[in-house]
Write a protein that holds these residues in place. Sequence first.
Motif, short mmCIF file in Angstrom:
data_model
loop_
_atom_site.label_atom_id
_atom_site.label_comp_id
_atom_site.label_asym_id
_atom_site.label_seq_id
_atom_site.Cartn_x
_atom_site.Cartn_y
_atom_site.Cartn_z
N VAL B 229 0.85 -1.19 0.00
CA VAL B 229 0.00 0.00 0.00
C VAL B 229 0.88 1.23 0.00
N ILE B 265 -1.40 -1.55 -4.29
CA ILE B 265 -2.51 -0.59 -4.18
C ILE B 265 -1.93 0.80 -4.01
N VAL B 267 -3.04 4.80 -3.39
CA VAL B 267 -4.11 5.73 -3.05
C VAL B 267 -3.58 7.15 -3.26
N ALA B 291 -4.52 -1.37 -8.42
CA ALA B 291 -5.63 -0.45 -8.23
C ALA B 291 -5.09 0.91 -7.86
N TYR B 293 -6.49 4.35 -6.45
CA TYR B 293 -7.67 5.01 -5.89
C TYR B 293 -7.46 6.52 -5.91
#
Lengths: 221, 313
Positions: B229, B265, B267, B291, B293
Amino acid sequence: MPDAEEAEGSRARRGAVVPGGGDGGESGAARDSRNVFVTVGTTSFDALIEAMDCASVVATLRAKGYTSLTLQIGRGLYLPRNIVPPGASRAVLRGGGSVGEGAADEDNDEGRDEFVVEYFDFKPSLEQSMRWAALVVSHAGAGSVFEALGLRRPLLVVVNETLMGNHQVELAEELAGRGHLQWCTPADLKHALVAFEPKGLTTYTPGNPVKLAAAFDTLLG
Amino acid sequence: PSPHPVLQPPNHHIYLLLLALALLGANVALRAVTVALTPPPRRRHRRLPQVADGAREAEGRRSAASHWSADASSAPPIQSAANTSSAPASYWSADGSSASPSQSDASHHQLKTMIVLGSGGHTAEMFAILHALDARRYAPRAYVLAATDTTSRVKVARFEERVDKDLAAACKDAVTSDAECASWRAHTITVIPRSREVGQNYLYSVFTTLYALAFGAATALAQRPDVVVCNGPGTCIPLCAAAFALRMASPVFPRWAGGAAPVVIYVESIARVASLSLTGKLLYHLRIADAVYVQWEGLRRKYPRAIYAGRIM
């Protein structure tokens, strides 16, 4: 710290109601004093401090009914010298706007006309300073902006034009477009302060990371 | 006298563009290798015993709940090479939906999470996200900090203290074993060098970046996270790239990769309203992140594969 205690004392001694009435902002602002809190977060934003360091700006704030101005200058090198005596970090301006040093005292029956100016560089948390403010003037950093919005303070954002690749202005524009704040550049600061109307702003509803966490859980199965 | 046009140090973006091109080249090369070496689909149902053993060892390193029960007829998890053919197919999907590469994970299965921390604002947002995650599922946590970052360490300590407190009640539960509870609280901190200091000489930057890349890759390989992350700092690029390479290489070199297939991931910060940050652009366009975000709906117009899941503050 002595300065904070003096400030407390002077606010308590100032009994008169400020012209213009109440505190105008949402809950939490201090009793009968209306503080303007200027913050640059952990950055250096001399242009903003210089723009605030101006007798006409202080006059504008007094005319709007504010009773004190606090500047958090962060890593900035410019120290206010026009609205405080050079070398002092605090000043009490009385009546005609003459600059005097130190706490409110002897001839203080006219607390109404007093205007306290002070500045500092850092505090562990600016939350208390923001809560006491009836107006927050902030740099356009996301942390400061969302802290002020979360505390439901009327917010004027000043964008630092010397930053490279300035995406901060995009954040300010987006939130202004949604009616949560107003923004300006240091050059327009005085004009923006004159035109600032907290009643025209809508409260920002803070987001919640729970949705994002749920998205993670879905992604990972 | 005006500065010499050729000898001027190039700006930050040119140097990063070269890095992007190198990563792109590596991306393309690895994909080509993966496709070339992928066994044809008809092998899907054949289990390769030696590979399954290797994957079983890797699984054993994780939490108590295990797929590899005594029941030998259970379907192998996607991370093993037996499902090689399906793994690359999901990464190649052209649509915006992130085909979940971890169909193997039962919802209660633990995910070793690597968390990349950067300066101030990034860290604050990261912990806001971490607070919302289930600490029992996203454990053990491997934090990665840049060498020059001192405040993040304190924040990690404070966060983990709070996790301990929040889990205290669950830990006292008679059903929970001590080992399980320890696995919920397990966390490590790794420090990696920065890719480049501000104003650093261009040529020297190439070496420091390569060093940071190697260090990041080594960290990702050593930690073998299930999830990486990241929310912005440039320090995460080597780590994400290495995690991505690990996942790409995993079907091809199953024994070496040990069945690891990290999900990356990203963000984007709430400060980015109209465009992704440089790190975000790299991870998005090079498809290194599974992904991306974003916290403002408008960004989805510009980056259709990005996902909007609300703002975190």
